[in-house]
Motif scaffolding. Structure first.
Motif, PDB file in Angstrom:
ATOM      1  N   GLN A  73     -25.594  29.209 -36.606  1.00 23.56           N
ATOM      2  CA  GLN A  73     -25.982  30.755 -35.713  1.00 23.56           C
ATOM      3  C   GLN A  73     -25.103  31.006 -34.881  1.00 23.56           C
ATOM      4  OE1 GLN A  73     -29.572  29.916 -33.625  1.00 23.56           O
ATOM      5  NE2 GLN A  73     -30.362  32.208 -34.266  1.00 23.56           N
ATOM      6  N   LEU A  74     -24.275  30.095 -34.195  1.00 30.07           N
ATOM      7  CA  LEU A  74     -23.232  30.535 -32.998  1.00 30.07           C
ATOM      8  C   LEU A  74     -22.013  30.920 -34.051  1.00 30.07           C
ATOM      9  CD1 LEU A  74     -23.507  27.984 -30.385  1.00 30.07           C
ATOM     10  CD2 LEU A  74     -24.260  30.409 -30.365  1.00 30.07           C
ATOM     11  N   ARG A  75     -21.597  30.430 -34.933  1.00 27.60           N
ATOM     12  CA  ARG A  75     -20.676  30.458 -36.045  1.00 27.60           C
ATOM     13  C   ARG A  75     -20.693  32.190 -36.371  1.00 27.60           C
ATOM     14  NH1 ARG A  75     -15.444  28.118 -37.006  1.00 27.60           N
ATOM     15  NH2 ARG A  75     -14.727  29.297 -38.762  1.00 27.60           N
ATOM     16  N   ASN A  76     -21.984  32.546 -36.763  1.00 26.18           N
ATOM     17  CA  ASN A  76     -22.179  33.727 -37.517  1.00 26.18           C
ATOM     18  C   ASN A  76     -21.930  34.809 -36.182  1.00 26.18           C
ATOM     19  OD1 ASN A  76     -22.514  32.922 -40.002  1.00 26.18           O
ATOM     20  ND2 ASN A  76     -24.635  32.742 -39.849  1.00 26.18           N
ATOM     21  N   GLU A  79     -18.126  35.132 -35.445  1.00 25.82           N
ATOM     22  CA  GLU A  79     -17.556  35.903 -36.548  1.00 25.82           C
ATOM     23  C   GLU A  79     -17.796  37.454 -36.721  1.00 25.82           C
ATOM     24  OE1 GLU A  79     -18.165  33.724 -40.215  1.00 25.82           O
ATOM     25  OE2 GLU A  79     -16.678  31.850 -39.676  1.00 25.82           O
ATOM     26  N   ASP A  80     -19.220  37.712 -36.311  1.00 29.97           N
ATOM     27  CA  ASP A  80     -19.341  39.306 -35.949  1.00 29.97           C
ATOM     28  C   ASP A  80     -18.729  39.667 -35.076  1.00 29.97           C
ATOM     29  OD1 ASP A  80     -21.087  38.898 -38.412  1.00 29.97           O
ATOM     30  OD2 ASP A  80     -23.150  38.614 -37.134  1.00 29.97           O
ATOM     31  N   LYS A  81     -18.643  39.218 -33.826  1.00 36.23           N
ATOM     32  CA  LYS A  81     -17.879  39.526 -32.861  1.00 36.23           C
ATOM     33  C   LYS A  81     -16.417  40.022 -33.116  1.00 36.23           C
ATOM     34  CE  LYS A  81     -20.866  39.748 -29.472  1.00 36.23           C
ATOM     35  NZ  LYS A  81     -21.416  40.809 -28.747  1.00 36.23           N
ATOM     36  N   LEU A  82     -15.671  38.689 -33.754  1.00 34.06           N
ATOM     37  CA  LEU A  82     -14.352  38.774 -34.195  1.00 34.06           C
ATOM     38  C   LEU A  82     -14.176  40.067 -35.314  1.00 34.06           C
ATOM     39  CD1 LEU A  82     -11.652  37.446 -33.924  1.00 34.06           C
ATOM     40  CD2 LEU A  82     -12.443  35.790 -35.769  1.00 34.06           C
ATOM     41  N   ALA A  84     -15.698  42.615 -35.486  1.00 34.10           N
ATOM     42  CA  ALA A  84     -15.582  44.157 -34.745  1.00 34.10           C
ATOM     43  C   ALA A  84     -14.565  44.383 -33.831  1.00 34.10           C
ATOM     44  CB  ALA A  84     -16.784  43.912 -33.677  1.00 34.10           C
ATOM     45  N   LEU A  85     -13.656  43.115 -33.526  1.00 34.46           N
ATOM     46  CA  LEU A  85     -12.486  43.327 -32.622  1.00 34.46           C
ATOM     47  C   LEU A  85     -11.108  43.327 -33.497  1.00 34.46           C
ATOM     48  CD1 LEU A  85     -13.821  40.965 -29.613  1.00 34.46           C
ATOM     49  CD2 LEU A  85     -13.706  43.326 -29.609  1.00 34.46           C
ATOM     50  N   VAL A  86     -11.052  42.536 -34.366  1.00 40.48           N
ATOM     51  CA  VAL A  86      -9.834  42.078 -34.993  1.00 40.48           C
ATOM     52  C   VAL A  86     -10.066  42.364 -36.525  1.00 40.48           C
ATOM     53  CG1 VAL A  86      -8.200  40.141 -35.391  1.00 40.48           C
ATOM     54  CG2 VAL A  86      -9.475  40.355 -33.560  1.00 40.48           C
ATOM     55  N   ASN A  87      -8.824  42.772 -37.115  1.00 33.46           N
ATOM     56  CA  ASN A  87      -8.819  42.903 -38.804  1.00 33.46           C
ATOM     57  C   ASN A  87      -8.872  41.517 -39.428  1.00 33.46           C
ATOM     58  OD1 ASN A  87      -8.536  43.565 -41.344  1.00 33.46           O
ATOM     59  ND2 ASN A  87      -6.590  44.603 -40.936  1.00 33.46           N
ATOM     60  N   THR A  88      -9.761  41.112 -39.720  1.00 36.86           N
ATOM     61  CA  THR A  88     -10.008  39.759 -40.244  1.00 36.86           C
ATOM     62  C   THR A  88      -9.387  39.435 -41.769  1.00 36.86           C
ATOM     63  OG1 THR A  88     -12.242  39.855 -40.587  1.00 36.86           O
ATOM     64  CG2 THR A  88     -11.586  38.826 -38.557  1.00 36.86           C
TER      65      THR A  88
END
Length: 162
Positions: A73-76, A79-82, A84-88
């Motif tokens: 749950q925390l990993r997801n 990753e959702d926040k990441l 939104a902020l970074v081109n992954t």
């Protein structure tokens, strides 16, 4: 005998976390042969500066245990926040990520377990313990661990402290 009891209690608590979350949270003890174990040990040792810890009577550091926390749950959420902020899609973003330390404040006993299970509290909830409305993360080992070390020194002097 006290060490055996403490180890048993710790193991029971860890198993209960895994059981109560239906396997959504898993705790994995590392072995020196694990690449991630060695990476963690190297990171902690590289951030240990003996001059910073000298006031607490510490001049060396020995890592005795590394536990990896798997929390889907925390990993997801991370990753959702990441995303939104970074081109992954470009893997080079990983080089820009910084590993940060969090240490449990003596007035917030159980916070490390809470963070592991639920994530960090809203920033303003850390204000009373840390003096700032911010999540207390740092890339500096001494900054992260100073409140705990001060409390240990005070307790050693008979000051109680936490």
């Amino acid at each position: 005998q006290e060490s055996v009891v403490q180890t048993s209690q710790s193991s029971i608590c860890r198993l209960l976390v895994e059981l109560e979350t239906g396997g959504n949270i898993r705790l994995e003890d590392g072995k020196p042969s694990d690449v991630w174990f060695s990476s963690c040990v190297d990171l902690v040792k590289s951030r240990f500066a003996p001059t910073d810890f000298a006031p607490f009577g510490l001049d060396a550091l020995r890592v005795t245990r590394v536990t990896r926390v798997h929390n889907r749950q925390l990993r997801n959420r991370f990753e959702d926040k990441l995303d939104a902020l970074v081109n992954t899609t470009e893997l080079s973003y990983k080089r820009s990520l910084e590993y940060l330390f969090f240490a449990e404040h003596p007035s917030m006993v159980g916070e490390l377990t809470r963070v592991m299970e639920e994530g960090f509290r809203p920033a303003d909830e850390y204000c009373e313990a840390y003096g700032d409305a911010a999540v207390p993360l740092s890339n500096s080992l001494i900054i992260a661990d100073t409140p705990r070390l001060r409390a240990a020194v005070e307790a050693g002097r008979g000051g109680g402290g936490g």
